[in-house]
Design a protein around this motif. Structure first.
Motif, PDB file in Angstrom:
ATOM      1  N   UNK A 199     -18.878  27.266 -17.467  1.00  0.00           N
ATOM      2  CA  UNK A 199     -17.558  28.338 -17.319  1.00  0.00           C
ATOM      3  C   UNK A 199     -17.707  29.564 -16.467  1.00  0.00           C
ATOM      4  N   UNK A 200     -18.755  30.274 -16.260  1.00  0.00           N
ATOM      5  CA  UNK A 200     -19.224  31.035 -15.191  1.00  0.00           C
ATOM      6  C   UNK A 200     -19.325  30.854 -13.993  1.00  0.00           C
ATOM      7  N   UNK A 201     -19.595  29.340 -13.852  1.00  0.00           N
ATOM      8  CA  UNK A 201     -18.850  29.339 -12.198  1.00  0.00           C
ATOM      9  C   UNK A 201     -17.845  28.370 -11.903  1.00  0.00           C
ATOM     10  N   UNK A 219     -22.057  19.615 -14.504  1.00  0.00           N
ATOM     11  CA  UNK A 219     -20.855  19.805 -14.965  1.00  0.00           C
ATOM     12  C   UNK A 219     -19.343  20.683 -14.639  1.00  0.00           C
ATOM     13  N   UNK A 220     -19.761  22.264 -14.260  1.00  0.00           N
ATOM     14  CA  UNK A 220     -19.407  22.678 -12.940  1.00  0.00           C
ATOM     15  C   UNK A 220     -18.739  21.580 -11.467  1.00  0.00           C
ATOM     16  N   UNK A 221     -19.823  21.340 -10.723  1.00  0.00           N
ATOM     17  CA  UNK A 221     -19.228  20.537  -9.688  1.00  0.00           C
ATOM     18  C   UNK A 221     -18.269  19.208  -9.930  1.00  0.00           C
ATOM     19  N   UNK A 222     -18.875  18.474 -10.954  1.00  0.00           N
ATOM     20  CA  UNK A 222     -18.087  17.642 -11.707  1.00  0.00           C
ATOM     21  C   UNK A 222     -16.574  17.724 -11.770  1.00  0.00           C
ATOM     22  N   UNK A 223     -16.246  19.111 -12.133  1.00  0.00           N
ATOM     23  CA  UNK A 223     -14.907  19.627 -12.529  1.00  0.00           C
ATOM     24  C   UNK A 223     -14.194  19.804 -11.715  1.00  0.00           C
ATOM     25  N   UNK A 259     -23.171  25.192  -1.768  1.00  0.00           N
ATOM     26  CA  UNK A 259     -22.976  27.055  -1.867  1.00  0.00           C
ATOM     27  C   UNK A 259     -22.441  27.462  -3.396  1.00  0.00           C
ATOM     28  N   UNK A 260     -21.583  26.285  -3.677  1.00  0.00           N
ATOM     29  CA  UNK A 260     -21.224  26.023  -5.291  1.00  0.00           C
ATOM     30  C   UNK A 260     -22.273  25.912  -6.094  1.00  0.00           C
ATOM     31  N   UNK A 261     -22.740  24.721  -5.954  1.00  0.00           N
ATOM     32  CA  UNK A 261     -24.144  24.322  -6.841  1.00  0.00           C
ATOM     33  C   UNK A 261     -24.753  25.567  -7.108  1.00  0.00           C
ATOM     34  N   UNK A 262     -25.370  26.586  -6.110  1.00  0.00           N
ATOM     35  CA  UNK A 262     -26.519  26.952  -5.853  1.00  0.00           C
ATOM     36  C   UNK A 262     -26.101  28.308  -6.594  1.00  0.00           C
ATOM     37  N   UNK A 263     -24.788  28.873  -6.874  1.00  0.00           N
ATOM     38  CA  UNK A 263     -24.331  29.988  -7.213  1.00  0.00           C
ATOM     39  C   UNK A 263     -23.823  28.785  -9.027  1.00  0.00           C
ATOM     40  N   UNK A 264     -23.449  28.312  -9.489  1.00  0.00           N
ATOM     41  CA  UNK A 264     -23.612  28.201 -10.728  1.00  0.00           C
ATOM     42  C   UNK A 264     -24.907  27.549 -11.263  1.00  0.00           C
TER      43      UNK A 264
END
Lengths: 284, 323
Positions: free
Chosen positions: A156-158, A92-96, A206-211
């Motif tokens: 929402x955290x990521x 969800x995080x990456x898609x958005x 990096x973004x995926x890893x952190x989320x």
């Protein structure tokens, strides 16, 4: 790294004072030992389950895996729940955030600056305040005790972090590259998927890893948005475990070890991305 | 999905396009531009909607809730009548709020000072070149990556008064080995701060290390050629250059510390006798334990207010940095 520049530089200090350099290594090892001691102790206790309430020895003399077997049978399902929720949150995080980061980096839209500003602000809203309001909304929407509800909340955290991080990367994609793709007849969406995303691979990872880490570590949403045991991530599982099994530290610690494994694996596999995420997401 | 976008993109060449306005020309540059802008907004809209729902809505909702009377039955009846300032008065008149506020300040300041000083010292240490530097530096990150609840539970075991390893170690080296780390009202908050310092060191270290890498080596060399001592060079050359990074570290540290919840719940559940209760745990207690969401919202709003002050501070620093 750049071996050519290192070759002339390296021998000089090595000849100078080799002892002092190893002295620093010894000191560094001591610091590491202190910092990682709690994690060592977690593993040590996990391997000595019969030592429930008595003092455990500094090393597991007779290794016993019964703590792990009982932790796996009690918490194995919760580990899978955590994995499912965290992966869903990452998706969800990456898609958005990936399209948004691209749009905010490359399109000259009125209001983009305000949105970037707003994104920075959202990172400062205390999670418990979100949970407070979200709970009653979730009750109305029937999202309490649902996987999807928890994935959304964990995403929402990521999301703000991912937008800020990827945007700062995508700003540096040359306009010519994007225009060239559009001249070749690619639509906006195809340009984004076939040109922009591959070029931004590192920042996406990096973004995926952190989320993933944020969602995996989440305790607050798990605690507040679930009233039954239907959706119970490992963090909540361990927290409740300790209440019920306070005498059985071996199992509690074994469950803790299992929950820390993803962090350890990620650190070993992708330290480069982790360091980039810590500095990139905060300083920029 | 893609087929609709494709047909929408194909429309502009169509003579049908003017239907949107009174203009008759087949290709209208202005409406084409508007369509392009609209398509571009399509990339950003999902994120804006998400953030409005998950950040904007809770902010507004919390303010409204703080003037409403919530009780456990509200979730069955759906009724939460407005009660003016009652929640606010109740929260402020309850001694626990003042206690939690004071403990939040102690917790935050103590954690920040400890994390920052040790993190900076380690960052400076790691700027030296020595074997294994890189491996040691990345392994120190591990405590930061482990879920906070898990760290809390591990430390709870270590701190145990009778069977914890900390007391048995202290006893072995001849120090008093019976400290009630988490079970006495005078020690518990201090112990929670210790754990939070441990958690925060890696983060501080990594960012400050990154900042130190940016400080030009020539400056330090010039200073030492001028006869400045190492400490003097650090204070007068390195620290001023590092100031922007320091501000960011402290503000981010503040943000994550002031709202802490996981760690306190795992270590002490806010006890003993509320001695580790902070604004974060108090919000949780009010809302999700007492089921008084109105009171929880009041404390939550105060938490937001405190964060907002620092958010403004942070953004000002950020703006100055972003040239």
């Amino acid at each position: 790294m750049a071996t050519t520049t290192q070759i002339p530089a390296a021998p000089a200090p090595a000849v100078h004072r080799p002892k002092r350099r190893w002295g620093a290594t010894v000191f560094g090892l001591a610091v590491l030992a202190v910092m990682l001691f709690p994690l060592y102790w977690m593993i040590n206790t996990a391997l000595q389950p019969d030592a429930g309430l008595v003092d455990v020895g500094p090393v597991p003399t007779s290794v016993d895996f019964s703590g792990f077997t009982s932790a796996l049978s009690d918490q194995g399902g919760n580990l899978l729940t955590s994995l499912a929720v965290a992966l869903g949150a990452v998706a969800i995080c990456l898609a958005i955030s990936a399209p948004a980061a691209y749009g905010l980096a490359q399109f000259k839209l009125r209001g983009s600056k305000t949105i970037v500003f707003g994104t920075l602000i959202t990172q400062m809203v205390p999670g418990i305040v979100i949970a407070n309001a979200l709970y009653s909304a979730y009750v109305d929407l029937g999202l309490v005790n649902s996987y999807f509800g928890l994935m959304l909340a964990d995403a929402s955290l990521g999301i703000p972090f991912a937008i800020v991080l990827m945007r700062s990367f995508m700003v540096s994609i040359p306009r010519e590259v994007i225009e060239a793709a559009e001249v070749d007849g690619a639509g906006r969406i195809r340009t984004f998927i076939q040109v922009v995303l591959p070029m931004s691979r590192n920042s996406l990872i990096t973004a995926g890893l952190f989320s993933f880490l944020y969602a995996w570590s989440d305790f607050m949403f798990a605690l507040t948005l679930n009233t039954t045991d239907d959706v119970k991530p490992i963090t909540l599982g361990i927290y409740q475990y300790i209440g019920a099994h306070v005498g059985d530290w071996g199992s509690v610690m074994a469950a803790s070890v299992l929950s820390a494994v993803p962090a350890a694996i990620l650190l070993v596999l992708s330290q480069k991305y982790i360091a980039a995420g810590i500095t990139g997401g905060s300083v920029k | 999905m893609s087929s609709t976008t494709a047909s929408a993109a194909a429309l502009p060449a169509d003579p049908k396009a003017p239907a949107a306005g009174a203009v008759k020309k087949p290709v209208n540059p202005r409406s084409a531009k508007r369509r392009r802008t609209l398509a571009q907004w399509g990339f950003i809209a999902p994120a804006v909607i998400f953030m409005a729902l998950f950040f904007g809505y809770p902010l507004v909702r919390n303010i409204v809730m703080s003037f409403q009377d919530y009780s456990p039955s509200t979730f069955f009846t759906g009724e939460a009548p407005f009660n003016g300032l009652d929640n606010w008065k109740n929260v402020f008149n309850d001694g626990l709020f003042g206690k939690a506020l004071w403990q939040t300040i102690l917790f935050t300041v103590g954690s920040l000072v400890g994390q920052f000083c040790i993190g900076l010292a380690l960052a400076v240490f790691f700027t030296r070149r020595f074997p294994l530097n890189g491996i040691l530096r990345s392994l120190i990150l591990l405590p930061w990556l482990v879920p906070m609840v898990v760290s809390g539970i591990v430390w709870r075991r270590i701190f145990d008064q009778d069977t914890g390893v900390l007391n048995s170690f202290l006893g072995t080296v001849g120090l008093p080995g019976d400290t009630p780390w988490l079970t006495s009202t005078s020690m518990a908050l201090f112990s929670v701060v210790l754990v939070n310092i441990w958690i925060g060191i890696p983060f501080n270290m990594v960012i400050l290390y990154g900042g130190l890498q940016e400080v030009p080596k020539e400056l330090n060399e010039a200073a030492s050629l001028d006869g400045a001592s190492a400490w003097r060079t650090f204070r007068s050359v390195t620290l001023p250059m590092l100031k922007p990074v320091i501000t960011v570290v402290l503000v981010l540290g503040f943000m994550s510390t002031v709202k802490i919840l996981d760690l306190v719940l795992a270590l002490t559940d806010g006890g003993p006798a509320d001695s580790t209760q902070t604004l974060g745990t108090l919000t949780y207690q009010n809302s999700f334990v007492q089921m008084d969401f109105g009171a929880g919202a009041v404390v939550g709003n105060i938490l937001i207010l405190i964060s907002a002050v620092f958010a403004v501070f942070y953004l000002r620093v950020n703006r100055n940095e972003g040239k």
